[in-house]
Design a protein around this motif. Sequence first.
Motif, short mmCIF file in Angstrom:
data_model
loop_
_atom_site.label_atom_id
_atom_site.label_comp_id
_atom_site.label_asym_id
_atom_site.label_seq_id
_atom_site.Cartn_x
_atom_site.Cartn_y
_atom_site.Cartn_z
N GLN A 86 1.02 -1.24 0.03
CA GLN A 86 -0.09 -0.05 -0.06
C GLN A 86 0.82 1.24 -0.07
OE1 GLN A 86 -2.96 0.03 3.02
NE2 GLN A 86 -3.95 -2.02 2.48
N GLU A 87 0.46 2.41 -0.49
CA GLU A 87 0.90 3.37 -0.60
C GLU A 87 0.10 4.73 -0.02
OE1 GLU A 87 3.88 5.37 -0.91
OE2 GLU A 87 4.46 4.00 -2.27
N SER A 88 0.69 5.62 0.29
CA SER A 88 0.09 6.79 0.84
C SER A 88 0.71 8.09 0.40
CB SER A 88 -0.45 6.88 2.09
OG SER A 88 0.82 7.01 3.01
N THR A 89 -0.11 9.35 0.37
CA THR A 89 0.58 10.48 0.16
C THR A 89 -0.41 11.51 1.00
OG1 THR A 89 1.33 12.13 -1.43
CG2 THR A 89 -0.65 11.07 -1.71
N VAL A 90 0.22 12.98 1.00
CA VAL A 90 -0.62 13.66 1.87
C VAL A 90 -0.84 15.04 0.95
CG1 VAL A 90 -0.31 15.34 3.90
CG2 VAL A 90 0.40 13.22 3.91
N LEU A 91 -1.90 15.60 0.87
CA LEU A 91 -2.45 16.69 0.06
C LEU A 91 -2.41 17.56 1.22
CD1 LEU A 91 -5.46 15.99 -2.20
CD2 LEU A 91 -3.14 16.41 -2.76
N LYS A 92 -2.00 19.08 1.13
CA LYS A 92 -1.98 20.19 2.04
C LYS A 92 -2.63 21.11 1.54
CE LYS A 92 1.92 18.62 5.08
NZ LYS A 92 3.21 19.15 5.33
N ALA A 93 -3.94 21.52 1.77
CA ALA A 93 -4.37 22.89 1.48
C ALA A 93 -4.25 23.93 2.16
CB ALA A 93 -5.82 22.67 1.27
N TYR A 94 -3.65 25.13 1.78
CA TYR A 94 -3.19 26.15 2.65
C TYR A 94 -4.55 27.38 2.32
CZ TYR A 94 1.27 24.05 3.04
OH TYR A 94 2.18 23.05 3.15
N LYS A 95 -4.98 28.02 3.37
CA LYS A 95 -5.80 29.08 3.30
C LYS A 95 -5.46 29.79 4.11
CE LYS A 95 -10.56 30.41 2.52
NZ LYS A 95 -11.96 29.89 2.70
N GLY A 96 -4.80 31.03 3.85
CA GLY A 96 -4.34 31.99 4.92
C GLY A 96 -3.58 31.14 5.67
N SER A 97 -3.73 31.20 7.14
CA SER A 97 -2.74 30.65 8.24
C SER A 97 -3.27 29.30 8.38
CB SER A 97 -2.70 31.55 9.40
OG SER A 97 -4.05 31.55 9.82
#
Length: 142
Positions: free
Chosen positions: A117-128
């Motif tokens: 299995q594989e995984s990854t991380v999405l990061k969403a930046y909105k202001g701080s």
Amino acid sequence: MKKLQTGFILPAVIIVLFISSCKKGSEGVAPGSQKYSDAKGTYVTTNSLSWYLTKEGNGGTVHVKFTGVTNADRITITTYGDGLDSEIPITLIGNSQFNEDIPVSFSAASRSTSAFQESTVLKAYKGSDVLSVTLNSGNLQY
């Protein structure tokens, strides 16, 4: 007159209760989509998400292909490979939509032929605010 009022009010109350008990499907998210959000209102919705593999020499690459929308100012995805971790920016189309096919991890050495299995991380930046979303592949096999 009292009987007429009761005869009208009771069905009206039942209709209001029925309508208020109904829920919208995941806040308007289409079937097959997944919405991730935090308490500050930042969200990422993936409309499609698929994983696939490419074999290259003795190694290989795990890819993730996804589309969706966000209200974030920018989003990134974490990639891995032979000890090198990177945070790659995702292009936002019209400041809210994305459509990407990203090589998430690679290995120059032989990959196991058994399931992994594989995984990854999405990061969403909105202001701080930063929303981190872990995407998991499920079982993959070369």
